[in-house]
Design an enzyme around this catalytic site. Structure first.
Site, PDB file in Angstrom:
ATOM      1  N   ASP A 262       0.870  -1.168   0.000  1.00  0.00           N
ATOM      2  CA  ASP A 262       0.000   0.000   0.000  1.00  0.00           C
ATOM      3  C   ASP A 262       0.915   1.229   0.000  1.00  0.00           C
ATOM      4  O   ASP A 262       2.097   1.122   0.345  1.00  0.00           O
ATOM      5  CB  ASP A 262      -0.881  -0.017   1.249  1.00  0.00           C
ATOM      6  CG  ASP A 262      -1.577   1.304   1.472  1.00  0.00           C
ATOM      7  OD1 ASP A 262      -2.264   1.773   0.550  1.00  0.00           O
ATOM      8  OD2 ASP A 262      -1.427   1.877   2.567  1.00  0.00           O
TER       9      ASP A 262
ATOM     10  N   ASP B 193      -1.511  -0.716   6.127  1.00  0.00           N
ATOM     11  CA  ASP B 193      -1.705  -0.179   7.471  1.00  0.00           C
ATOM     12  C   ASP B 193      -3.127   0.277   7.736  1.00  0.00           C
ATOM     13  O   ASP B 193      -3.460   0.604   8.865  1.00  0.00           O
ATOM     14  CB  ASP B 193      -0.775   1.022   7.689  1.00  0.00           C
ATOM     15  CG  ASP B 193      -1.300   2.275   7.014  1.00  0.00           C
ATOM     16  OD1 ASP B 193      -1.629   2.195   5.815  1.00  0.00           O
ATOM     17  OD2 ASP B 193      -1.392   3.320   7.680  1.00  0.00           O
TER      18      ASP B 193
ATOM     19  N   ASP C 169      -6.879  -1.418   3.291  1.00  0.00           N
ATOM     20  CA  ASP C 169      -6.007  -2.540   2.953  1.00  0.00           C
ATOM     21  C   ASP C 169      -6.549  -3.879   3.457  1.00  0.00           C
ATOM     22  O   ASP C 169      -6.043  -4.930   3.078  1.00  0.00           O
ATOM     23  CB  ASP C 169      -4.609  -2.332   3.563  1.00  0.00           C
ATOM     24  CG  ASP C 169      -3.995  -1.011   3.162  1.00  0.00           C
ATOM     25  OD1 ASP C 169      -4.119  -0.649   1.982  1.00  0.00           O
ATOM     26  OD2 ASP C 169      -3.416  -0.337   4.018  1.00  0.00           O
TER      27      ASP C 169
END
Length: 701
Positions: free
Chosen positions: A378, A577, A581
């Site tokens: 990410d 995080d 995600d």
């Protein structure tokens, strides 16, 4: 065919009688125990803990009376029978159920080996105890069943702790929705429970509040922080007609919103469902011990049956010794160390990881990480810090650099916008004191205007410059450059004069480039998946050294990208995080969550990095490869000693020493059990020598 979400066994949907519907999804189960574990995990967890405690309480005295001559032999055998029988058929009953399921699916596994070996040891020992004349040996194997069942249950207890937390991630997601919504009824604002809001209702959201529903703005303008859902690092400007997402944070203005999606149709609920389906649909990791058992079990049974039949029909050794040959092969082939081989290495590997700030939530994640060949990052909050920072200050007028920062930060000190906070933090970092500010005015979508030390300070984009009629021609080149780099470009105007261009961006973590380079050195493909704009994604990818990236994709899009990679045969790790995600983390072979991220990401991920040091991604994969290598070595040693005795148990020495060789087989079995266990534990302890600088090794087979 459906897949049991607990054990992974295939279940025929047409004939299945055990099923349950949870949040609109139907799950099928192979057994009552699996369904209980899925629907009531806390109750099943308590039951498993009680079984482990009871097994320990009975196994310890079994070992004491077996290896320490405290009581007369005959009395000791009776006592061992009393202690071992509840373990075998009470505590260990789950292994018989597992054997039944395994045989029904025509696949041998550890349950078959455990049930067969411990049952043979118990049955043989019981005959020796109550009818010693039937068999020619006086040694008993009651300790074998107790030790094996206890060790395996301990391993399953550790696995269950990890699995039971999977549902927590979904609960954390749904709890992000605000409990109360400000609904407009007949022109009056009324606070109602958020779940009572219906499609078509109008709700009001104030600055700092979470938006309660998915909908469209009817009145007002604001900046909304959608990073938790979309990954967009900068707050998104909203005005009349803009779509908003439930649970995102309204940063600045008052919004009136018409509700368009509620309940199961909301974006947050869809993300929660994706997480849940990905976790339930993930194929269970087939343990190496099970794969060995799939071949080892039929081989052992075949050798045992062949040896018994051979000595009875061809060797004419007699029925007693023929039965003893069969039992001896089965017992010898069930080594105690096989139950320790994986847990011992996992225990040391996870301990080493914890010491380095890497938390593995179970042995299955160690195995999965060792086989990873694609790592998907990410961007926001993972490769980057997750909040804007000042990156460029180009002085264009008569003011000094310090004066530019002081005026800009002082003007923004009244703003709650992340860009404003970035300027204030920059002033604090440089130890520049702020000046008094008044007449602050936020202009959504444009910038801010304030009076600082009697000077009219304006800070914003092109639209604000046009409204203030400032001459910004000299800022044109710098503005374009900053924007092309994917940064937020701001113009500082003081009393109508353009004084500076300020660039603000979510900056890359210092460790990101090193980690990407280390992963590439390990032969791992690195990609980036982000909901942010293409320009921002391109710049971050360039800085990190990532060649392959996809931008402007939704949480569902991330999950679909991971699914496509896995369908193509890749083993994928996702590093993230945030809430956006979570579906991708759940769908991946292994999710790696940043410790500073959201609880949802940490619950969904199988590996948690306590420190915000991305180099630990490569170290975690390297440690996993080393641990998996140790597990394979342990399984070899766990089997080697006992397998070497199988020919003896089958009677290869009978022509030389006669059938009396079986009188000392119990001692050989005990020796093999002890030596193999010591070897496995000692080999596992070598993992403590793992160095963070030794992770660039080839993937484990």
């Amino acid at each position: 065919m459906a897949k049991d979400p607990v054990c992974g066994m295939l279940v025929d949907e047409a004939s299945a009688t055990l099923k349950a519907e949870v949040r609109g999804t139907t799950y099928y189960f192979c057994s009552e125990s699996c369904m209980r574990e899925f629907l009531a995990p806390e109750k099943e967890f308590r039951r498993l803990k009680l079984l482990v405690c009871a097994s320990f309480a009975l196994t310890v005295p079994i070992l004491l009376f077996t290896y320490v001559s405290i009581l007369p032999t005959r009395f000791s055998d009776y006592l061992l029978f009393v202690l071992e029988t509840p373990i075998q058929f009470g505590i260990g009953w789950r292994f018989y159920l597992g054997t039944y399921d395994s045989l029904r699916n025509r696949m041998g596994n550890m349950d078959v080996l455990i049930a067969l070996g411990t049952s043979a040891a118990w049955a043989y020992s019981s005959i020796i105890t109550f009818a010693p004349g039937l068999l020619p040996s006086g040694g008993v194997y009651f300790d074998t069943g107790g030790v094996i069942i206890t060790l395996v249950l301990v391993g399953r207890l550790l696995e269950y702790v990890t699995r039971s937390r999977a549902s927590a991630s979904v609960r954390e997601l749904l709890e992000l929705r605000p409990a109360v919504a400000h609904r407009i009824e007949n022109g009056i604002e009324i606070d109602v429970p958020a779940e009572q809001v219906k499609v078509g209702d109008t709700v009001v959201t104030r600055p700092g509040e979470r938006i309660p529903v998915d909908g469209r703005v009817l009145e007002g303008a604001s900046a909304v922080d959608e990073s938790m859902i979309t990954g967009e690092s900068r707050p998104v400007e909203k005005s009349v007609g803009s779509e908003v997402i439930g649970a995102t944070i309204n940063r600045s203005g008052l919004l009136r919103i018409r509700t368009e999606k509620v309940g199961q149709d909301s974006t947050l609920s869809q993300i929660a469902r994706l997480v849940e389906e990905a976790q339930a649909g993930r194929a269970p990791i087939q343990r190496l011990a099970d794969r060995i058992a799939a071949y080892f079990v039929p081989l052992v049974v075949g050798i045992a049956a062949a040896s018994g039949l051979y000595w009875y029909y061809l060797g004419h050794i007699g029925l007693n010794f023929a039965v003893l040959a069969f039992v001896s092969v089965v017992v010898i082939a069930c080594p105690c160390a096989l139950g320790v081989a994986t847990p011992a290495a996992v225990l040391v590997g996870t301990s080493v990881g914890a010491r380095m700030g890497i938390l593995f939530k179970g042995g299955e994640y160690l195995e999965a990480a060792a086989k990873v060949d694609v790592v998907a990052f990410d961007k926001t909050g993972t490769l980057t810090s997750g909040h804007p920072s000042v990156t460029d200050i180009v002085v264009l007028g008569s003011l000094s650099l310090e004066e530019v920062i002081q005026l800009a930060a002082s003007a923004e000190s009244g703003s709650e916008h992340p860009v404003g906070r970035a300027l204030v933090e920059e002033a604090e970092r440089r130890s520049i004191s702020l000046r008094p500010m008044h007449a602050f005015e936020a202009r959504p979508g444009s910038g801010i205007v304030a009076v600082v030390d009697g000077k009219k300070v304006a800070l914003g984009n092109w639209r604000l410059a046009m409204k203030t009629k400032a001459d910004v021609a000299k800022a044109d080149a710098d503005l374009r450059r900053v924007e092309q780099e994917g940064k937020t470009a701001l113009i500082l105007m003081v009393d109508g004069v353009t004084e500076a261009v300020v660039g603000v961006a979510d900056v890359i973590r210092p460790s990101a480039k090193d980690d990407v380079a280390a992963l590439k050195k390990m032969g791992i493909r690195v990609i980036m998946l982000t909901g942010d704009s293409s320009s921002v994604a391109a710049e971050i990818a360039r800085e990190a050294g990532i060649d392959d990236y996809k931008a402007e994709i939704s949480p569902e899009g991330k999950e679909q990208e991971v699914r496509a990679l896995r369908d193509a045969g890749y083993r994928v790790a996702v590093v993230g995080d945030g809430i956006n995600d979570a579906p991708a983390l759940a769908r991946a072979d292994v999710g790696i969550a940043i410790g500073s991220g959201t609880d949802v990401a940490k619950e969904t991920g199988g590996i948690i990095l306590i420190k915000d040091d991305l180099r630990n991604v490569a170290i975690a994969i390297g440690l996993s490869r080393s641990t998996l290598s140790k597990i394979k070595q342990n399984l070899f040693w766990a089997l080697a000693y006992n397998a070497a005795l199988i020919p003896i148990a089958a009677g290869v020495l009978v022509p030389f020493f006669g059938a009396q060789e079986y009188s000392f087989l119990p001692f050989l079995a005990a020796a093999a059990m002890a030596v193999s266990s010591v070897t496995v534990i000692a080999n596992s302890l070598l993992l403590f020598r793992f160095s963070p600088h030794s992770y660039d090794r080839s993937p484990a087979a």
